[in-house]
Design a protein around this motif. Sequence first.
Motif, PDB file in Angstrom:
ATOM      1  N   LYS A 281       0.850  -1.180   0.000  1.00  0.00           N
ATOM      2  CA  LYS A 281       0.000   0.000   0.000  1.00  0.00           C
ATOM      3  C   LYS A 281       0.892   1.238   0.000  1.00  0.00           C
ATOM      4  N   SER A 469      -7.581  13.947  -4.767  1.00  0.00           N
ATOM      5  CA  SER A 469      -7.239  12.616  -4.265  1.00  0.00           C
ATOM      6  C   SER A 469      -7.262  11.597  -5.398  1.00  0.00           C
ATOM      7  N   SER A 471      -6.997   7.227  -6.349  1.00  0.00           N
ATOM      8  CA  SER A 471      -7.015   5.830  -5.919  1.00  0.00           C
ATOM      9  C   SER A 471      -6.810   4.934  -7.133  1.00  0.00           C
ATOM     10  N   TYR A 503      -2.005  -1.129  -3.854  1.00  0.00           N
ATOM     11  CA  TYR A 503      -3.165  -0.253  -3.809  1.00  0.00           C
ATOM     12  C   TYR A 503      -2.847   1.004  -3.000  1.00  0.00           C
ATOM     13  N   VAL A 504      -3.765   1.958  -3.066  1.00  0.00           N
ATOM     14  CA  VAL A 504      -3.580   3.266  -2.435  1.00  0.00           C
ATOM     15  C   VAL A 504      -4.214   3.254  -1.053  1.00  0.00           C
ATOM     16  N   ASP A 505      -3.437   3.690  -0.062  1.00  0.00           N
ATOM     17  CA  ASP A 505      -3.974   3.948   1.267  1.00  0.00           C
ATOM     18  C   ASP A 505      -4.415   5.413   1.367  1.00  0.00           C
ATOM     19  N   LYS A 506      -3.559   6.326   0.907  1.00  0.00           N
ATOM     20  CA  LYS A 506      -3.890   7.751   0.846  1.00  0.00           C
ATOM     21  C   LYS A 506      -2.992   8.405  -0.198  1.00  0.00           C
ATOM     22  N   TYR A 507      -3.605   9.132  -1.134  1.00  0.00           N
ATOM     23  CA  TYR A 507      -2.845   9.739  -2.235  1.00  0.00           C
ATOM     24  C   TYR A 507      -3.495  11.100  -2.510  1.00  0.00           C
TER      25      TYR A 507
END
Length: 510
Positions: A281, A469, A471, A503-507
Amino acid sequence: MVLLAAAVCNRTGKAIISRQFVEMTRARIEGLLAAFPKLMSKGKQHTFVETESVRYVYQPLEKLYMLLITTKASNILEDLETLRLFAKVIPEYCRNMDESEIIDQAFSLIFAFDEIVALGYRENVNIAQIRTFTEMDSHEERVFMAVRQTQEKEARDHMLKKAEELRKMKTKGGTGSGPWSPGFGGGGGGGSNSVGRLDTPVIDTTHNEPVKSYTSTSKPSGLSKAMKLGSKTKDVDTFVDQLKSEGEHVTSPASAPSTTVSKMSTPALNQEGVHLRVEEKIVVQAGRDGGLQNLEVFGLIKLKVSDERYGKIKIGILNNDSKGVQIQTHPNIDKKLFNASSYIALKNAEKPFPLHQEIGVLKWRFQTLDESFIPLSINCWPSDSGNSCDVNIEYELEQPNLELNDVVITIPLPSSHGGPIVNDCDGEYTHDRSKNQMIWSLPVIDSANKTGSLEFSIPGHPEDFFPVSVSFVSVKSYCDIQVTEVLSLDDVPVKYSSEVFFYVDKYEIV
């Protein structure tokens, strides 16, 4: 039993097709097949012959032979049972047992052979299962393709109709400018009557708003730029109703979960007795004017053993990372063995891995402020033009070895305003009125689709459109740490399955 190879050969030992299940040179297999006719004795009814190193188990097929080459230590009864299954597979693909038809069906036969034997060991399958596995028929794919063809046809018809209406309007009213200002970097009024190539229109089932998806062959302007498409679903509904009447289960788009959630929560199909999951992540925070404020990647390899025979194993790891990740093994893992040979095994060789539990065995972490390591850069340019704000947002894939799927870029919008006027879009967009967001969706971003842009206009101020943001999910590891093999403690290969999730946790771009 350990099966070395399976072949269909003629009476002189010439191989028509041959499939080796262990590492073997071409000269070696050709030599074994050429020696086979010389070992057969006339007048004897045996179905096998032996040499000092191997055993030949065979069955005549008119002018050909179905031949298995095994070790002398293998069970002859299991060899004969496996031979009968191979002999039953041939007529499934070849009506006439001659060389030309065997060659024509070579790939189908080899695929069927692979379903019978894996890594030298017989699989527990029958003819019906082999036929199912090799056909790989997918009901979901047929439904998807039928719906997509219907939508494409509707989009083409709608495009031609709208193009004809625009030509008539232009003929009557001249080439006056459109009713809105162009986006940042966009062209002026309606001087061009070129029409974009329209792809599949999709309906946002949450808010009942049309989603536009097109790629312009030449940049449209004026009224044609912000043309929004609806979607007639009569033919699609008729097709789905027909499938339901035939007993097929079809899930409606409105009830389907989001792609990202389903991918992360659904277990991999056809899991073996040993299953490995490589999970990464990413956390990214970048500035709107450029510069990377933080980038962190957290990786973990999870092991699940569901067959008690494979509790005592070791896992081969290949670390292709060149970024400088920090790697750490679980306290119960033999760290000296991992550092020396990149194998993951328990410190106590007499103790097996836990059964039916997903446990982390290796983790890693990477952190940097170097912009060159960011996977996807986002450039958002809001420009105040008096009564409205023109927004131009672009993406670019910075790591060409990655393939990002189900990419969603979310841009906040000013509140208490109407919907945005979209002038240009690569991919699809949706206006979420309840959350005051523009949702830009792209099914895949890879080296062949590295860049794209979205232009729209809406009353507001430049600071209203942040933070942006992002994802996505990917089946490729960012740090390129891979599982290469699984072995028993005696170095015997163990069949395993594996999957990779990045995968993205926070972007965010703030």
